[in-house]
Design a protein around this motif. Structure first.
Motif, PDB file in Angstrom:
ATOM      1  N   SER A 243      83.122  96.083  33.503  1.00 49.97           N
ATOM      2  CA  SER A 243      83.016  95.365  32.240  1.00 49.97           C
ATOM      3  C   SER A 243      82.078  94.174  32.392  1.00 49.97           C
ATOM      4  CB  SER A 243      84.402  94.889  31.779  1.00 49.97           C
ATOM      5  OG  SER A 243      84.959  94.012  32.738  1.00 49.97           O
TER       6      SER A 243
ATOM      7  N   ASP B 144      81.163  90.419  32.855  1.00 52.38           N
ATOM      8  CA  ASP B 144      81.805  89.299  33.539  1.00 52.38           C
ATOM      9  C   ASP B 144      82.047  88.170  32.539  1.00 52.38           C
ATOM     10  OD1 ASP B 144      82.381  86.973  35.094  1.00 52.38           O
ATOM     11  OD2 ASP B 144      81.385  87.870  36.818  1.00 52.38           O
TER      12      ASP B 144
ATOM     13  N   THR C 106      80.822  93.366  36.108  1.00 54.74           N
ATOM     14  CA  THR C 106      81.753  93.123  37.205  1.00 54.74           C
ATOM     15  C   THR C 106      82.774  94.246  37.253  1.00 54.74           C
ATOM     16  OG1 THR C 106      83.176  91.438  38.226  1.00 54.74           O
ATOM     17  CG2 THR C 106      83.441  91.792  35.865  1.00 54.74           C
TER      18      THR C 106
ATOM     19  N   GLU D  84      86.700  95.225  37.464  1.00 54.11           N
ATOM     20  CA  GLU D  84      88.026  94.672  37.198  1.00 54.11           C
ATOM     21  C   GLU D  84      89.096  95.598  37.751  1.00 54.11           C
ATOM     22  OE1 GLU D  84      88.731  93.765  33.136  1.00 54.11           O
ATOM     23  OE2 GLU D  84      87.106  92.299  32.995  1.00 54.11           O
TER      24      GLU D  84
ATOM     25  N   ASN E  96      93.179  96.137  37.120  1.00 50.24           N
ATOM     26  CA  ASN E  96      94.292  95.751  36.262  1.00 50.24           C
ATOM     27  C   ASN E  96      95.506  96.637  36.507  1.00 50.24           C
ATOM     28  OD1 ASN E  96      93.117  93.629  34.370  1.00 50.24           O
ATOM     29  ND2 ASN E  96      91.630  95.282  34.156  1.00 50.24           N
TER      30      ASN E  96
ATOM     31  N   THR F 128      94.012  86.010  33.057  1.00 48.51           N
ATOM     32  CA  THR F 128      93.663  87.360  33.510  1.00 48.51           C
ATOM     33  C   THR F 128      92.285  87.418  34.157  1.00 48.51           C
ATOM     34  OG1 THR F 128      92.897  87.868  31.255  1.00 48.51           O
ATOM     35  CG2 THR F 128      95.146  88.527  31.837  1.00 48.51           C
ATOM     36  N   TYR F 129      91.689  86.267  34.446  1.00 57.33           N
ATOM     37  CA  TYR F 129      90.403  86.235  35.154  1.00 57.33           C
ATOM     38  C   TYR F 129      90.630  85.623  36.528  1.00 57.33           C
ATOM     39  CZ  TYR F 129      85.420  85.593  36.107  1.00 57.33           C
ATOM     40  OH  TYR F 129      84.161  85.659  36.663  1.00 57.33           O
TER      41      TYR F 129
ATOM     42  N   PRO G  43      89.009  86.111  40.144  1.00 55.52           N
ATOM     43  CA  PRO G  43      88.062  86.723  41.078  1.00 55.52           C
ATOM     44  C   PRO G  43      88.565  86.666  42.517  1.00 55.52           C
ATOM     45  CG  PRO G  43      87.261  84.580  40.340  1.00 55.52           C
ATOM     46  CD  PRO G  43      88.499  84.866  39.551  1.00 55.52           C
TER      47      PRO G  43
ATOM     48  N   VAL H 244      85.977  91.362  43.097  1.00 57.17           N
ATOM     49  CA  VAL H 244      86.763  92.126  42.130  1.00 57.17           C
ATOM     50  C   VAL H 244      87.538  91.127  41.269  1.00 57.17           C
ATOM     51  CG1 VAL H 244      88.629  93.799  41.806  1.00 57.17           C
ATOM     52  CG2 VAL H 244      86.973  94.112  43.661  1.00 57.17           C
ATOM     53  N   ILE H 245      87.475  91.298  39.959  1.00 53.81           N
ATOM     54  CA  ILE H 245      88.239  90.448  39.045  1.00 53.81           C
ATOM     55  C   ILE H 245      89.600  91.101  38.832  1.00 53.81           C
ATOM     56  CG2 ILE H 245      88.311  89.294  36.813  1.00 53.81           C
ATOM     57  CD1 ILE H 245      85.931  88.483  38.577  1.00 53.81           C
ATOM     58  N   VAL H 246      90.642  90.441  39.309  1.00 49.24           N
ATOM     59  CA  VAL H 246      92.000  90.972  39.181  1.00 49.24           C
ATOM     60  C   VAL H 246      92.626  90.412  37.911  1.00 49.24           C
ATOM     61  CG1 VAL H 246      94.266  91.136  40.250  1.00 49.24           C
ATOM     62  CG2 VAL H 246      92.216  91.186  41.679  1.00 49.24           C
ATOM     63  N   GLY H 247      93.128  91.291  37.078  1.00 45.35           N
ATOM     64  CA  GLY H 247      93.681  90.853  35.804  1.00 45.35           C
ATOM     65  C   GLY H 247      95.063  90.252  35.914  1.00 45.35           C
TER      66      GLY H 247
END
Length: 684
Positions: free
Chosen positions: A169, A171, A179, A181, A183, A255-256, A258, A288-291
């Protein structure tokens, strides 16, 4: 993240209410071939749907649509009806014609792809003859899993379910780049509350779900079906307990999260990150962006400790269930029996051709859309939509400038963001390239190919700048959306059809329908989520603390109002979950009304038509655009996890906060919807 507009009897006029009206006569439906008349009624309003025995201030939705609600039944193959939903039938007929023409004349690559996917789906005898032969190699891949690395690698592959939901998605902090994600995922029921809520209704759903899992295993020839089904339900319930509530998922800051590549194993050691990233085609990804950190960690723990055999059963069930419609009728019927009958209350499956349209829209939606636009969008509609959008933009600018609760720095930033809004209408200018999509005569293979194709194209462009020209909906989609990461509002051609927008309708009705839709989507840029993004689409706080505190006061008041609504016994609207949509509805109505009056300055005061003033037609057009009737099962599913309030409350719950509605319909303090002025929420 994107926010969308929505999760579509005629009777003679009755006695007048306390509002000021002249006598209204029933209106006829304009013939489709009469190019100069509205398609609905004589002005774009179906006044025969009104119940004039209802006082507008008691139930404004019923005043506009009560006769329709009382005399219309939901067909056996539908879970909800109303303009928003029935318009899809009209569009489906158009897409069906495109598909059948492609079969008859496969003279372009797009037509050949469309024809192949359509023919494969419609050939039920071939599907029956094929049986599970195309499914077996996929199941064998699951059976071949030996290690946890094997398990997670397969979960990272398109077409197979995963306990963690990976996506590519924009960033949120740097919207010029893409980036990855990670989730929470893995649930087979549509909302976590189905696993956690107590009561007979939920017990019945859970029992039916376990029976459905066992049925899928039985159809697939898997032994000990009931035991395996119980184990999967236990696993999914454990995951649901760790999942974040849907209200919490609406917080873009929370939910952002990194996580640098080097720290992924420390963050969630149960996940074989390197293996999964490599299988995704992203071995070099740096962050990785972890939600939902706590939920993703918990999933990792389950992946590390629960028996591999359990996860294999889970993958087999999800593979078959997720693709059941592409398999022989027994699988398809079992899937419908649970997800259609139990969860949505629908008793009959849709005609196969309608489901085929949905398949086409999902797999080749932009191919179909380019053909759809050639015959279903006009220069006149484009020009009128341009005028509507310009009026809405100007109305928002005026209201922001006059908002007493905003201080100067926040107002300046808000106007700058509004100035950067990009409105997109009808369809994408750059068609999606489907040349790498390889269609076959097997609908299951086409479904798997669609998932492969979509992921592959996202991986291919991962390192490139964000493509702002991309559309997340098809031109033939009946909906609209706002993207905070790109600060764009998008209105597909199919959303801009009667009764929402009709070039031949009364402008008051168009501003109440399409105008409020435009205002709604623009309003998402300033709702409780969207306001946290600046004009460039960056997740960045540009509000002063004082202005943010004032915003929170009226947002909390709207939450409290909607928390009190109980559409079905024992299930209330979740005011916090639906806040963004409710704010966008209210702000959009405010702006659309102001935009309509800007239109009147240029074109003159409106005539009274059939006893209705211009302002009355505006509000009735708004109410008409939310015509709906739903089954209780569908409504329950919406209330548990959908950020949109039921459509009738998007009328009554909104207009009661808007002062001009009170004046227009002479609403008095004894009316059921009446709110004292100090209790009314004002967005702008």
């Amino acid at each position: 993240m994107t926010t969308t507009r929505f999760s579509r009897v005629i009777r003679a006029g009755l006695a007048l209410t306390t509002a000021t009206f002249a006598t209204v006569v029933p209106l006829s439906f304009a013939a489709a071939q009469d190019a100069d008349r509205p398609q609905i009624g004589s002005m774009g309003l179906e006044t025969g749907n009104m119940n004039r025995d209802v006082v507008p201030g008691d139930d404004f939705y019923a005043f506009m649509e009560g006769n329709w609600v009382d005399h219309t039944s939901i067909p056996a193959d539908k879970s909800v009806i109303g303009y928003n939903y029935d318009l899809e039938d009209k569009v489906a007929e158009d897409v069906r014609a495109i598909a059948e023409n492609a079969v008859a004349h496969p003279d372009t690559p797009a037509a050949q792809r469309i024809a192949a996917v359509w023919a494969a789906w419609m050939d039920e005898s071939a599907i029956a003859a094929r049986g599970v032969s195309s499914l077996q190699p996929l199941v064998a891949r699951i059976a071949d899993i030996k290690t946890r690395g094997d398990l997670m690698a397969l979960m990272a592959e398109p077409g197979f379910a995963g306990a963690i939901d990976f996506s590519i998605s924009v960033d949120a902090r740097e919207p010029t780049r893409y980036t990855l994600e990670a989730n929470q995922g893995g649930l087979g029921l549509p909302a976590r509350d189905y696993y956690l809520e107590q009561g007979e209704k939920y017990d019945a759903v859970r029992k039916a779900y376990v029976e459905y899992i066992a049925q899928i295993f039985t159809l697939a020839g898997v032994s000990d079906a009931a035991t395996r089904a119980d184990a999967i339900m236990t696993l999914e319930t454990a995951l649901a307990k760790e999942d974040w509530a849907p209200e919490r998922l609406r917080d873009p800051v929370a939910t952002y999260n990194p996580v640098a590549r080097a720290k992924l194993y420390a963050f969630a050691p149960g996940v074989t990150w390197d293996t999964m990233l490599a299988r995704m085609g992203l071995p070099q990804v740096k962050t990785v962006i972890v939600g939902e950190p706590s939920a993703v960690r918990a999933i990792g723990q389950h992946l590390a400790r629960d028996p591999i055999a359990l996860w294999q059963d889970y993958l087999i069930f999800r593979l078959i269930s997720d693709h059941a419609e592409n398999l022989p009728a027994a699988f398809d019927d079992a899937h419908f029996g649970f997800y259609g009958k139990v969860l949505r209350g629908v008793t009959e499956q849709k005609p196969r051709w309608k489901r085929g349209v949905e398949v086409l829209n999902h797999q080749l939606g932009k191919d179909v859309g380019q053909i759809y636009l050639k015959t279903h969008w006009s220069a006149e509609a484009d020009a009128q939509m341009g005028e509507l959008i310009d009026d809405l933009r100007a109305a928002y600018a005026e209201r922001i400038a006059q908002a007493a609760w905003m201080d100067a720095p926040t107002r300046t930033a808000a106007l700058a963001k509004l100035n950067l809004f990009e409105a997109r209408v009808a369809g994408p200018k750059n068609p999606l390239d489907y040349s790498d999509f390889h269609a076959s005569n097997d609908p299951l293979a086409n479904a798997m190919e669609s998932e492969r194709f979509d992921w592959a194209r996202r991986v291919k462009r991962f390192a490139a700048p964000v493509d702002r020209s991309e559309w997340w909906m098809n031109p033939q989609t009946v909906n609209a959306y706002y993207s905070p990461n790109t600060n764009q509002v998008t209105f597909p051609a199919a959303e801009l059809l009667p009764p929402f927008f009709d070039p031949n309708a009364d402008p008051a009705v168009n501003y109440g329908g399409a105008g409020a839709t435009i205002g709604h989507e623009m309003g998402h840029g300033f709702d409780d989520e969207g306001r946290q993004y600046d004009g460039q689409g960056r997740l960045k706080n540009w509000w002063t603390p004082a202005t943010a505190a004032k915003f929170k006061v009226h947002a909390d008041a709207l939450v409290k109002q909607f928390d009190a609504y109980e559409p079905i016994p024992g299930v209330h609207v979740k005011g916090a979950l639906t806040l963004g949509e409710n704010l966008a509805d209210l702000g959009g109505l405010e702006a659309a009304y102001a935009a309509y009056h800007r239109y009147l300055v240029r074109h003159g005061e409106p005539a009274v038509i059939d006893g209705l003033t211009g302002d009355q037609r505006f509000f009735l057009g708004y109410a008409q655009s939310w015509q709906f009737k739903a089954r209780d099962e569908t409504l329950r599913q919406q209330l548990l996890g959908d950020p949109h309030s039921p459509d009738n409350l998007r009328v009554n719950g909104i207009v009661r906060n808007f002062d001009p509605w009170y004046t227009t319909f002479d609403v008095k303090p004894d009316a059921k919807l009446y709110l004292p002025p100090e209790a009314r929420v004002k967005v702008w």
